[in-house]
Design an enzyme around this catalytic site. Structure first.
Site, PDB file in Angstrom:
ATOM      1  N   HIS A  61       0.872  -1.238   0.026  1.00 18.63           N
ATOM      2  CA  HIS A  61       0.006   0.065  -0.017  1.00 18.63           C
ATOM      3  C   HIS A  61       0.983   1.309  -0.099  1.00 18.63           C
ATOM      4  CE1 HIS A  61      -3.956   1.882   1.547  1.00 18.63           C
ATOM      5  NE2 HIS A  61      -3.329   2.806   1.054  1.00 18.63           N
ATOM      6  N   HIS A  63       1.392   5.226  -2.006  1.00 18.62           N
ATOM      7  CA  HIS A  63       0.781   6.283  -3.291  1.00 18.62           C
ATOM      8  C   HIS A  63       2.161   7.080  -3.917  1.00 18.62           C
ATOM      9  CE1 HIS A  63      -3.225   5.866  -1.508  1.00 18.62           C
ATOM     10  NE2 HIS A  63      -2.712   5.666  -0.340  1.00 18.62           N
ATOM     11  N   ARG A  65       1.765   8.657  -6.517  1.00 24.94           N
ATOM     12  CA  ARG A  65       1.192  10.275  -7.188  1.00 24.94           C
ATOM     13  C   ARG A  65       1.658  10.612  -8.470  1.00 24.94           C
ATOM     14  NH1 ARG A  65      -1.906  10.369  -2.978  1.00 24.94           N
ATOM     15  NH2 ARG A  65      -1.160  11.076  -1.305  1.00 24.94           N
ATOM     16  N   ASN A  95      -5.254   5.934  -6.941  1.00 30.16           N
ATOM     17  CA  ASN A  95      -5.968   7.375  -6.670  1.00 30.16           C
ATOM     18  C   ASN A  95      -4.852   8.396  -7.237  1.00 30.16           C
ATOM     19  OD1 ASN A  95      -4.236   6.996  -4.569  1.00 30.16           O
ATOM     20  ND2 ASN A  95      -5.491   8.350  -3.007  1.00 30.16           N
ATOM     21  N   HIS A 182     -10.816   0.191   1.451  1.00 26.99           N
ATOM     22  CA  HIS A 182     -10.580   1.195   2.371  1.00 26.99           C
ATOM     23  C   HIS A 182     -11.809   1.226   3.127  1.00 26.99           C
ATOM     24  CE1 HIS A 182      -9.370   5.533   3.228  1.00 26.99           C
ATOM     25  NE2 HIS A 182     -10.661   5.580   3.616  1.00 26.99           N
ATOM     26  N   HIS A 235      -5.126  -0.872   5.932  1.00 24.97           N
ATOM     27  CA  HIS A 235      -4.893   0.106   7.067  1.00 24.97           C
ATOM     28  C   HIS A 235      -6.189  -0.272   8.295  1.00 24.97           C
ATOM     29  CE1 HIS A 235      -7.567   2.555   4.680  1.00 24.97           C
ATOM     30  NE2 HIS A 235      -6.663   2.993   4.118  1.00 24.97           N
ATOM     31  N   ASN A 281      -5.926   9.277   7.405  1.00 25.04           N
ATOM     32  CA  ASN A 281      -7.202   8.534   7.271  1.00 25.04           C
ATOM     33  C   ASN A 281      -6.928   7.114   6.916  1.00 25.04           C
ATOM     34  OD1 ASN A 281      -9.747   8.257   6.477  1.00 25.04           O
ATOM     35  ND2 ASN A 281     -10.056   9.202   4.696  1.00 25.04           N
ATOM     36  N   ASP A 308       0.959   2.681   3.705  1.00 24.54           N
ATOM     37  CA  ASP A 308       0.120   3.693   3.293  1.00 24.54           C
ATOM     38  C   ASP A 308       0.871   5.063   3.096  1.00 24.54           C
ATOM     39  OD1 ASP A 308      -2.014   5.209   2.580  1.00 24.54           O
ATOM     40  OD2 ASP A 308      -3.260   5.153   4.343  1.00 24.54           O
ATOM     41  N   HIS A 312       2.700  14.254   0.433  1.00 23.76           N
ATOM     42  CA  HIS A 312       1.950  15.695  -0.222  1.00 23.76           C
ATOM     43  C   HIS A 312       2.762  16.525   0.020  1.00 23.76           C
ATOM     44  CE1 HIS A 312      -2.207  13.760   0.456  1.00 23.76           C
ATOM     45  NE2 HIS A 312      -1.926  13.232   1.688  1.00 23.76           N
TER      46      HIS A 312
HETATM   47  O1  DOR Z   1      -4.384   9.339   4.623  1.00 23.69           O
HETATM   48  C1  DOR Z   1      -4.769   8.809   3.542  1.00 23.69           C
HETATM   49  N1  DOR Z   1      -4.212   9.406   2.654  1.00 23.69           N
HETATM   50  N2  DOR Z   1      -5.338   7.871   3.445  1.00 23.69           N
HETATM   51  C2  DOR Z   1      -5.741   7.389   2.468  1.00 23.69           C
HETATM   52  O2  DOR Z   1      -6.760   6.477   2.539  1.00 23.69           O
HETATM   53  C3  DOR Z   1      -5.344   8.096   1.169  1.00 23.69           C
HETATM   54  C4  DOR Z   1      -4.084   8.676   1.266  1.00 23.69           C
HETATM   55  C5  DOR Z   1      -3.747   9.506   0.320  1.00 23.69           C
HETATM   56  O3  DOR Z   1      -3.853   9.243  -0.944  1.00 23.69           O
HETATM   57  O4  DOR Z   1      -3.214  10.577   0.476  1.00 23.69           O
END
Ligand code: DOR
Length: 434
Positions: A61, A63, A65, A95, A182, A235, A281, A308, A312
């Protein structure tokens, strides 16, 4: 290709139940021999005395980006962060922008991963078109594509409609894929900022009750049972959710589950700082939930530790709490957080901890060549780490393009020294080779 002899390390290989000093001879990208006192003639000898040698870590898991938010992370910077964390396989969530809901995007992600070549990148496809929750994406086309997708998720968002989850679980049985959910009932978390409890009441922030996760976990388990499909829960963060998975496994439901390091290392108390780096999250929960997640990992109710990893961009994350997006970095700290928070206090022994980071996650998916066993003929995807090395997390020194680690300034124990992908150094002496 180079011939390498990893000499004198403690080989921890949960898949073959090996735990003891052994040499590992690597030849032409594969493990050639495992055993004590191997002959290193013609091989480069790498001294692993005092170090642990194990299968490369597997992250179900992350991300990355890309495509769409390359200012926060790219497949290249995320792969480098992963390799530095001891990972040889990562599974990026769909995503992105555009969403990875078709063969074209998942093939692009996989191809870019191969081009970078620091870790194997196994993309997760979206369950619903555009992750909008209205109609199924072309799961079969993604499974048959060059990316060979074997896991689908709308992660970041729940699959709201039970009917669609049922269809997805039924449909993917034909190609034995996994649906990773999720678990979040959005009607209970509308506007939520953190875990609902004493701390949210004190701070006056809207709460995300544990029930919002547990209701969906219960629903998902019932649908997995109804359909016979393979369900994976992302998660898992509450004691109630751990208990639901435990009971479902006991009655034979085909379910696997993961927990994130921040959910076994941090509590909702962190929100008192109002530092949005702690916003995630599902949210950081209470002490009792943290304890339950630890117990779940210890007894195998939770199969895997998954980061996870959610990078950002600074301008998005470093704003007031309510405006910040949820998510935290994890790839470069997961092993050390596991050793410091689970192994040192005695929740898990080292072999079990390594299992939850390697063979456990590999079992939840089809990830050829990953998770061990470290045995002759297997791809030489390996991590070598110093379990005793203490270091202080410094967000300025991360390889990730983002800076949102919740562990900045924390002293942790356990440092990756080498990571090998098919016998080639992706990380050597703590530095990425590319
Ligand atoms: O905190 C999170 N950030 N939970 C998620 O499920 C998505 C993730 C994100 O893509 O930033």
């Amino acid at each position: 290709m180079t011939r390498l002899l990893l000499q004198g390390g403690r080989l921890v290989d949960p898949a073959s139940r090996h735990d003891g000093v052994a040499d590992v001879l690597v030849d032409d990208g594969r493990v050639a021999e495992v055993g004590p006192g191997l002959d290193g003639t013609g091989a480069e000898v790498v001294d692993c005395g005092g170090l642990v040698v194990c299968p490369g870590l597997v992250d179900l898991h992350v991300h990355l980006r890309e495509p769409g938010r390359e200012d926060a992370e790219t497949i290249e910077t995320g792969s480098r962060a992963a390799a530095l964390g001891g990972y040889t396989a990562v599974c990026p969530m769909p995503n992105t922008d555009p969403v990875a809901d078709n063969a074209g995007v998942v093939e692009m992600v996989a191809a870019r991963g191969r081009e970078v070549g620091l870790v194997d990148v196994f993309p997760v496809g979206a369950v619903t078109l555009g992750q909008r929750g209205a109609e199924l994406a072309e799961l079969g086309a993604m499974a048959r594509s060059a990316a060979r997708v074997d896991c689908f998720s709308d992660d970041g968002l729940p699959i709201r409609e039970a009917r669609l989850l049922r269809l997805a679980l039924e449909y993917t049985r034909a190609f034995d894929a996994v649906i990773a959910d999720h678990a979040q009932d959005a009607s209970l978390t509308d506007g939520a900022q953190m875990h609902e409890g004493e701390v949210s009441a004190m701070l006056g922030l809207a709460g995300w009750p544990a029930a919002a996760e547990e209701m969906v976990v219960a629903r998902d388990l019932l649908l997995a049972e109804l359909t016979g499909g393979r369900l994976h829960l992302c998660h898992v963060s509450t004691g109630g959710a751990v208990e639901l998975v435990r009971a479902a496994k006991a009655r034979g439901v085909r379910v696997t589950a993961e927990a994130a390091p921040h959910h076994f290392a941090l509590t909702d108390e962190a929100a008192r700082s109002y530092d949005p780096v702690f916003k995630v999250n599902p949210p950081l929960r209470e002490k009792a939930d943290v304890e339950a997640v630890r117990q779940g990992l210890a007894d195998g109710t939770l199969d895997a530790i998954a980061t996870d990893h959610a990078p950002h961009a600074r301008e998005d994350k470093e704003v007031e709490w309510a405006a910040a997006p949820p998510g935290m970095l994890g790839l470069e700290t997961a092993l050390a957080v596991t050793l410091t928070e689970l192994v040192e206090p005695g929740y898990l022994d080292l072999v079990t901890a390594v299992e939850r980071l390697t063979a456990g996650p590999a079992r939840c998916r089809r990830l050829p060549g990953h998770g061990g066993p470290v045995a002759p003929g297997a791809a030489a995807n390996l991590a070598v780490f110093d379990p005793a090395a203490a270091w202080t997390v410094d967000r300025a020194r991360l390889a990730s393009r983002a800076r949102n680690t919740p562990f900045h300034g924390r002293e942790l124990r356990g440092r990756v020294v080498h990571t090998l992908l098919r016998g080639a150094f992706a990380v050597r002496d703590g530095r990425a080779t590319r």
